[in-house]
Design a protein around this motif. Sequence first.
Motif, mmCIF file in Angstrom:
data_model
loop_
_atom_site.group_PDB
_atom_site.id
_atom_site.type_symbol
_atom_site.label_atom_id
_atom_site.label_comp_id
_atom_site.label_asym_id
_atom_site.label_seq_id
_atom_site.Cartn_x
_atom_site.Cartn_y
_atom_site.Cartn_z
ATOM 1 N N SER A 1 1.751 13.817 -8.768
ATOM 2 C CA SER A 1 1.816 12.761 -9.530
ATOM 3 C C SER A 1 3.059 11.974 -9.914
ATOM 4 O O SER A 1 3.725 11.857 -10.718
ATOM 5 N N PRO A 2 3.255 11.300 -8.603
ATOM 6 C CA PRO A 2 4.793 10.714 -8.728
ATOM 7 C C PRO A 2 4.322 9.273 -9.454
ATOM 8 O O PRO A 2 3.454 8.725 -9.555
ATOM 9 N N THR A 3 5.736 8.599 -9.847
ATOM 10 C CA THR A 3 5.889 7.314 -10.256
ATOM 11 C C THR A 3 5.331 6.233 -9.099
ATOM 12 O O THR A 3 5.602 6.711 -7.976
ATOM 13 N N GLU A 4 5.413 4.844 -9.456
ATOM 14 C CA GLU A 4 4.889 4.034 -8.380
ATOM 15 C C GLU A 4 6.279 3.913 -7.456
ATOM 16 O O GLU A 4 5.841 4.003 -6.277
ATOM 17 N N LEU B 1 6.145 3.571 15.948
ATOM 18 C CA LEU B 1 6.350 2.472 15.189
ATOM 19 C C LEU B 1 5.019 1.964 14.734
ATOM 20 O O LEU B 1 4.750 1.698 13.501
ATOM 21 N N LYS B 2 4.118 2.000 15.503
ATOM 22 C CA LYS B 2 2.564 1.524 15.299
ATOM 23 C C LYS B 2 2.048 2.379 14.215
ATOM 24 O O LYS B 2 1.244 2.128 13.327
ATOM 25 N N ASP B 3 2.074 3.596 14.442
ATOM 26 C CA ASP B 3 1.610 4.540 13.486
ATOM 27 C C ASP B 3 2.184 4.672 12.092
ATOM 28 O O ASP B 3 1.448 5.140 11.028
ATOM 29 N N GLY B 4 3.141 4.206 11.865
ATOM 30 C CA GLY B 4 3.884 3.968 10.390
ATOM 31 C C GLY B 4 3.486 2.739 9.876
ATOM 32 O O GLY B 4 3.684 2.658 8.503
ATOM 33 N N MET B 5 2.607 1.848 10.589
ATOM 34 C CA MET B 5 2.460 0.525 9.703
ATOM 35 C C MET B 5 1.630 0.674 8.492
ATOM 36 O O MET B 5 1.991 0.032 7.335
ATOM 37 N N LYS B 6 0.430 1.570 8.685
ATOM 38 C CA LYS B 6 0.168 1.787 7.264
ATOM 39 C C LYS B 6 0.844 2.428 6.088
ATOM 40 O O LYS B 6 0.530 1.834 4.966
ATOM 41 N N TYR B 7 1.547 3.069 6.552
ATOM 42 C CA TYR B 7 2.536 3.586 5.425
ATOM 43 C C TYR B 7 3.502 2.584 4.874
ATOM 44 O O TYR B 7 3.854 2.314 3.607
ATOM 45 N N PHE B 8 4.045 1.785 5.827
ATOM 46 C CA PHE B 8 4.732 0.711 5.325
ATOM 47 C C PHE B 8 4.167 -0.332 4.580
ATOM 48 O O PHE B 8 4.768 -0.944 3.474
ATOM 49 N N GLN B 9 2.572 -0.607 5.043
ATOM 50 C CA GLN B 9 1.988 -1.452 4.218
ATOM 51 C C GLN B 9 1.895 -0.948 2.607
ATOM 52 O O GLN B 9 1.491 -1.655 1.533
ATOM 53 N N LEU B 10 1.565 0.459 2.491
ATOM 54 C CA LEU B 10 1.729 1.063 1.142
ATOM 55 C C LEU B 10 2.748 0.874 0.397
ATOM 56 O O LEU B 10 2.581 0.951 -0.960
ATOM 57 N N ALA B 11 4.041 0.731 0.985
ATOM 58 C CA ALA B 11 5.069 0.778 0.303
ATOM 59 C C ALA B 11 5.809 -0.634 -0.046
ATOM 60 O O ALA B 11 6.542 -0.891 -0.860
ATOM 61 N N ALA B 12 5.184 -1.493 0.927
ATOM 62 C CA ALA B 12 5.836 -2.936 0.951
ATOM 63 C C ALA B 12 6.112 -3.487 -0.192
ATOM 64 O O ALA B 12 7.179 -4.368 -0.452
ATOM 65 N N ASP B 13 5.161 -3.480 -1.496
ATOM 66 C CA ASP B 13 5.315 -4.318 -2.426
ATOM 67 C C ASP B 13 6.557 -3.904 -3.250
ATOM 68 O O ASP B 13 7.003 -4.844 -3.901
ATOM 69 N N LEU B 14 6.910 -2.780 -3.119
ATOM 70 C CA LEU B 14 8.137 -2.119 -3.937
ATOM 71 C C LEU B 14 9.316 -2.080 -3.214
ATOM 72 O O LEU B 14 10.294 -1.542 -3.552
ATOM 73 N N CYS B 15 9.087 -2.034 -1.864
ATOM 74 C CA CYS B 15 10.086 -1.511 -1.023
ATOM 75 C C CYS B 15 10.684 -2.367 0.171
ATOM 76 O O CYS B 15 9.972 -2.893 1.101
ATOM 77 N N ASP B 16 11.770 -2.788 0.101
ATOM 78 C CA ASP B 16 12.424 -3.901 1.171
ATOM 79 C C ASP B 16 12.556 -3.214 2.570
ATOM 80 O O ASP B 16 12.137 -4.076 3.471
ATOM 81 N N ASP B 17 12.909 -1.904 2.537
ATOM 82 C CA ASP B 17 13.026 -1.112 3.888
ATOM 83 C C ASP B 17 11.774 -1.011 4.588
ATOM 84 O O ASP B 17 11.564 -1.254 5.622
ATOM 85 N N ALA B 18 10.656 -1.055 3.684
ATOM 86 C CA ALA B 18 9.266 -1.139 4.275
ATOM 87 C C ALA B 18 8.734 -2.211 4.513
ATOM 88 O O ALA B 18 8.059 -2.452 5.942
#
Length: 236
Positions: free
Chosen positions: A97-100, A120-137
């Motif tokens: 139950s993490p924070t956003e 790197l391609k396999d990481g795309m969907k995870y970067f997409q899930l994080a991108a709104d809050l994370c510049d590294d993503a």
Amino acid sequence: MLLIYKIKLPIMKIAIIIGGFMKNQFKIIIMLLISIPLAIGITGCSGGGVNGEGKGSYDTGTPVVRGNIYNDTGWEYLSKGQYDSAIKHFNDVLSESPTESEKAEAYNGIGWAKAFNGKLKDGMKYFQLAADLCDDAKVGLGAAYIQQASLSDLEEAIQILYVQLGKSKPKFNYIPGRATGVTNADVHAMLAYAFAATGDTEKSEQQLEYAKELEPNYEGKSISQLFSAIEFLNSY
């Protein structure tokens, strides 16, 4: 020949069209052959920012200490090249139950673990899930689009890196939140490549000069290969 005869185009115009097609095709081939020398290293989110913003936590809820610990531990495993163990700890965050912000950090961590492991391609969907809050993503996602190399992918990379990350400011300052190994100079070099490959020579040269300004001692480093590739694309 039959098609040319039927449409009755002037010889000079035909030559221009064929020449332009061959030039574009050659450029695409060169783009596909160029490897982007991203320096992918160790650790993703909180503490990073652009133009000095975003330092500290971007938490939007009550901190979950366990989630923070699992994220930090995940990055420790990642830095040692133990990617499966790193991903396990990031998944542990997601099950608690993490924070956003913790969730974004975990998704970003999984994305970089995939990238460091040559996927790197396999990481795309995870970067997409994080991108709104994370510049590294955003950086990881932009790099993934550049690696795919189609025109639409390169345009998407520009949208992410230049518009979303840099707010359309040519000399924005990217500050990594974790030690991913991707520097501010690397990001501007990636943008210079994407602009060159999509035909925007002016913006490409602008980004290239700024990347060189940020990395003045680039000779002999992997980024110099990318600089050479960009210069070639801009001159062709």
